[in-house]
Design an enzyme around this catalytic site. Structure first.
Site: not given
Ligand code: DGL
Length: 263
Positions: A6-7, A69, A148, A180, A182
């Site tokens: 993931d990012s 992600c 976060e 997403c 998060h």
């Molecule tokens: N984890 C990213 C997603 O599911 C969101 C966080 C980011 O923008 O890097 O798209």
């Protein structure tokens, strides 16, 4: 071994669902915190970094890749499948879309990062399975920093959620995809704003189900964690508020290692 990326820390919500269903599978996680967020970056950057991370995970010996992600899944998963044709690659979109169409609901909301929404990846897959669906996408960029920061509920978070979700409430959507990684941590607030009737889909659960089925049918890709070994969590920069997010997902702080950014 399952390589998950993931990012940043969002993909931990995906690992949580994998742990629930497949507690014995060994996981190597990479969070590209040095390049966070992906959600506001363009397609070519996300493709390039997703390819580098996939290569890095394969070098570590993983058998399966999970693109944990939604933004990478949206921009880069078809590209990764072409680049690595022999590797089983799971992404966030297909399992969720299959689950949601099976429910037979007609009006579907999608909330995600600006990149995921702009790519229309969810819309296209949904409409391929059922062209009569009515789809309402909304990007909610402030949800990522709220998570976060650990602001999962309370007045400020609710006001922001009300503002983002207003059009979806007006359209009387029946299902809502949390597109997403998060957002599942905000599910309580999202539920409060949207009401009890809306069926909320967490794509991480759909993905974990499909991964579970795949490993049952393809045991050669399964590798159970051995005694004395640990799952491994790597980040390319110190993850902000890691302890809090880790505790929210796993009820404990999971050890992690910092490595140099791959790009
Ligand atoms: N984890 C990213 C997603 O599911 C969101 C966080 C980011 O923008 O890097 O798209």
């Amino acid at each position: 071994m399952i390589g998950v990326f993931d990012s940043g820390v969002g993909g931990l919500t995906v690992v949580k669902e994998i742990f629930n269903l497949l507690p014995e599978q060994q996981i190597i996680y990479f969070g590209d915190t040095a390049h966070l967020p992906y959600g506001t970056k363009g397609e070519s950057f996300v493709k390039k970094s997703s390819e580098k991370i996939t290569k890095w995970l394969l070098d570590k010996g993983v058998d399966v890749i999970v693109v944990a992600c939604n933004t990478s899944s949206a921009w880069a998963s078809d590209f990764l499948k072409e680049k690595f044709p022999k590797v089983p690659i799971f992404e966030m979109i297909t399992p969720a879309v299959e689950d949601i169409t099976a429910l037979g609901k007609k009006k579907i909301g999608i909330i995600g990062t600006p990149g995921t929404i702009e790519s229309q990846a969810y819309n296209k897959k949904l409409l391929t399975l059922n062209p009569s669906l009515k789809i309402f996408p909304v990007s909610c960029p402030l949800f990522v920093p709220l998570v976060e920061e650990g602001w999962l509920e309370g007045k400020v978070t609710e006001r922001i959620a009300e503002r983002y979700l207003k059009s979806l409430k007006n359209k009387k959507i029946e299902s809502l995809i949390l597109a997403c990684t998060h957002y599942p941590l905000l599910e309580g607030t999202i539920r409060k704003v949207m009401g009890e009737k809306v069926n909320i889909i967490n794509p991480a659960k759909s993905l974990a189900n499909q991964l579970n089925l795949f490993l049952e049918n393809n045991p050669k890709f399964s590798s159970k964690i051995k005694k004395g070994e640990n799952h491994k969590f790597y980040f390319s920069e110190k993850p902000y508020n890691y302890e809090k997010i880790s505790r929210l997902c796993f009820k404990e702080k999971i050890k992690h290692t910092l490595i140099k950014p791959l790009l």
